[in-house]
Scaffold this motif. Structure first.
Motif, short mmCIF file in Angstrom:
data_model
loop_
_atom_site.label_atom_id
_atom_site.label_comp_id
_atom_site.label_asym_id
_atom_site.label_seq_id
_atom_site.Cartn_x
_atom_site.Cartn_y
_atom_site.Cartn_z
N THR A 29 41.88 -23.87 -18.94
CA THR A 29 40.55 -23.11 -19.06
C THR A 29 40.15 -21.15 -18.98
O THR A 29 39.52 -21.27 -20.13
CB THR A 29 39.91 -23.21 -17.38
N LEU A 30 42.13 -20.75 -19.25
CA LEU A 30 41.52 -19.37 -18.65
C LEU A 30 41.80 -19.58 -20.86
O LEU A 30 40.61 -18.68 -21.31
CB LEU A 30 42.85 -18.49 -18.46
N THR A 31 42.22 -20.29 -21.54
CA THR A 31 42.23 -20.00 -22.95
C THR A 31 41.21 -20.47 -23.44
O THR A 31 40.87 -19.46 -24.96
CB THR A 31 43.51 -20.38 -23.73
N TYR A 32 40.67 -21.53 -23.01
CA TYR A 32 39.56 -22.47 -22.98
C TYR A 32 38.36 -21.44 -23.66
O TYR A 32 37.61 -20.99 -24.99
CB TYR A 32 39.03 -23.18 -22.80
N GLY A 33 38.04 -20.11 -23.18
CA GLY A 33 36.87 -19.07 -22.93
C GLY A 33 37.12 -18.59 -24.42
O GLY A 33 35.75 -18.06 -24.82
N ALA A 34 38.43 -17.78 -24.47
CA ALA A 34 38.68 -17.11 -25.43
C ALA A 34 38.74 -17.78 -26.90
O ALA A 34 38.26 -17.14 -28.10
CB ALA A 34 39.87 -16.90 -25.61
N MET A 35 39.32 -18.84 -26.59
CA MET A 35 38.97 -19.55 -28.21
C MET A 35 37.39 -20.13 -28.83
O MET A 35 36.44 -20.29 -29.17
CB MET A 35 39.48 -21.09 -27.95
N VAL A 36 36.16 -20.20 -27.10
CA VAL A 36 35.16 -20.78 -27.61
C VAL A 36 33.65 -19.24 -28.06
O VAL A 36 33.94 -19.06 -29.37
CB VAL A 36 34.02 -21.30 -27.08
N ARG A 37 34.72 -18.68 -27.42
CA ARG A 37 34.34 -16.86 -27.80
C ARG A 37 34.72 -16.86 -29.57
O ARG A 37 34.07 -16.21 -30.42
CB ARG A 37 35.09 -15.85 -26.71
N GLN A 38 35.99 -16.60 -29.65
CA GLN A 38 35.91 -16.83 -30.76
C GLN A 38 35.18 -17.80 -31.82
O GLN A 38 34.87 -16.78 -33.20
CB GLN A 38 37.62 -17.00 -31.15
N LEU A 39 35.44 -18.41 -31.49
CA LEU A 39 34.07 -19.81 -33.03
C LEU A 39 33.06 -19.10 -32.56
O LEU A 39 32.61 -18.94 -34.18
CB LEU A 39 34.10 -21.00 -32.07
N LEU A 40 31.95 -18.58 -32.03
CA LEU A 40 30.90 -18.66 -31.77
C LEU A 40 31.04 -16.37 -32.49
O LEU A 40 29.88 -16.95 -33.17
CB LEU A 40 30.44 -17.98 -30.64
N THR A 41 31.83 -16.34 -33.25
CA THR A 41 31.75 -14.87 -33.76
C THR A 41 32.27 -15.53 -34.77
O THR A 41 32.03 -14.72 -36.11
CB THR A 41 33.04 -13.96 -32.90
N ASP A 42 33.01 -15.85 -35.35
CA ASP A 42 33.56 -16.75 -36.34
C ASP A 42 32.74 -17.78 -37.20
O ASP A 42 32.52 -17.59 -38.36
CB ASP A 42 35.00 -17.24 -36.74
N LEU A 43 31.80 -18.91 -36.66
CA LEU A 43 31.22 -19.33 -37.31
C LEU A 43 29.70 -18.85 -37.19
O LEU A 43 28.94 -19.30 -37.78
CB LEU A 43 30.98 -20.73 -36.84
N GLU A 44 29.59 -18.48 -36.15
CA GLU A 44 27.60 -17.80 -35.78
C GLU A 44 27.00 -18.58 -35.39
O GLU A 44 25.72 -18.12 -34.44
CB GLU A 44 27.48 -16.46 -37.07
N GLU A 45 26.96 -19.45 -36.52
CA GLU A 45 25.56 -20.80 -35.80
C GLU A 45 26.20 -22.09 -34.50
O GLU A 45 27.77 -22.09 -35.05
CB GLU A 45 25.42 -21.32 -37.01
N VAL A 46 26.19 -22.31 -33.85
CA VAL A 46 26.19 -22.70 -32.68
C VAL A 46 26.84 -24.52 -32.55
O VAL A 46 27.55 -24.19 -32.26
CB VAL A 46 24.96 -22.48 -31.17
N GLU A 47 25.64 -24.86 -33.68
CA GLU A 47 25.56 -26.06 -34.08
C GLU A 47 26.78 -26.30 -34.78
O GLU A 47 27.88 -27.22 -34.61
CB GLU A 47 24.63 -26.68 -35.10
N GLU A 48 27.71 -25.49 -35.93
CA GLU A 48 29.28 -25.25 -36.40
C GLU A 48 30.04 -25.73 -34.67
O GLU A 48 30.65 -25.99 -34.78
CB GLU A 48 29.43 -24.51 -37.21
N VAL A 49 29.80 -24.03 -34.27
CA VAL A 49 30.11 -24.19 -32.58
C VAL A 49 30.13 -25.89 -32.40
O VAL A 49 31.82 -26.11 -31.94
CB VAL A 49 30.08 -23.34 -32.11
N ILE A 50 29.98 -26.58 -31.87
CA ILE A 50 29.77 -27.57 -31.42
C ILE A 50 30.64 -28.84 -31.98
O ILE A 50 31.43 -28.73 -31.19
CB ILE A 50 28.33 -28.35 -31.03
N LYS A 51 30.39 -28.64 -33.34
CA LYS A 51 31.17 -29.64 -34.40
C LYS A 51 32.45 -29.72 -34.03
O LYS A 51 33.62 -30.11 -34.23
CB LYS A 51 30.92 -29.15 -35.77
#
Length: 190
Positions: A29-51
């Motif tokens: 759970t601690l590392t998950y937040g960092a991973m989601v944040r990085q995905l949001l930075t890299d992919l920029e589109e919320v729909e792509e992060v969801i996929k």
């Protein structure tokens, strides 16, 4: 750039009686937040992060079902309803330290909801306005979908309610699409 806030507490519990799986859940759970944040930075589109979160969960699901089925006190289920109960009461407990309630069965017994009163992946998380469409915990839908495929049940797993999106609970809808007969990997060629 998208922003999420996550409160990262201590990695390991100070109690020596905490089980290994609970420590693993806390670390995840601690590392998950960092991973989601990085995905949001890299992919920029919320729909792509969801996929991407769904795909990550799908890849994790194969490992979790192997570990789950290797436990000596877990017996193999036959019916979709049995699997739903085992996921809710044993699987979530084993890997995240929580349980879910199985509810809202359809008349055919092929669709149900898994309602989580608590979700450690979403604890201490606040989505910014730019992330409001994000299913932050979408990794769980991928995990469940892949785990069910590994036991010969093709399912669709979608979010119905999400506390991070303003709902009163976390609710996943699990629908059986088809039951695939198991094939014997050791066929005789004779």
């Amino acid at each position: 750039m998208k922003h999420i806030k996550a409160n990262v507490g201590p990695i390991l519990s100070t109690s020596f009686k905490v089980s290994r799986s609970i420590k693993n859940a806390e670390l995840f759970t601690l590392t998950y937040g960092a991973m989601v944040r990085q995905l949001l930075t890299d992919l920029e589109e919320v729909e792509e992060v969801i996929k991407q979160l769904d795909q990550m969960g799908y890849n994790i699901g194969i490992r979790l079902i192997d570990e789950f089925l290797a436990k000596p006190n877990v017996s193999r289920c036959v019916a979709f309803k049995e699997y739903a109960d085992v996921i809710a009461k044993v699987g979530f407990k084993m890997f995240l330290g929580i349980t879910a309630t199985v509810t809202n069965w359809d008349a055919d017994g092929t669709s149900c909801s898994l309602v989580l009163a608590d979700n450690p992946l979403g604890n201490n998380v606040e989505l910014s306005d730019t992330c409001q469409g994000l299913y932050y915990c979408n990794v769980l839908s991928g995990v469940i979908r892949r785990a069910m495929e590994m036991v010969s049940m093709k399912t669709e797993v979608t979010w119905v309610r999400d506390i991070l999106r303003g709902d009163d609970a976390y609710e996943l809808r699990m629908k059986l699409l088809k039951q695939v007969p198991e094939e014997d990997p050791y066929k005789d060629d004779e």
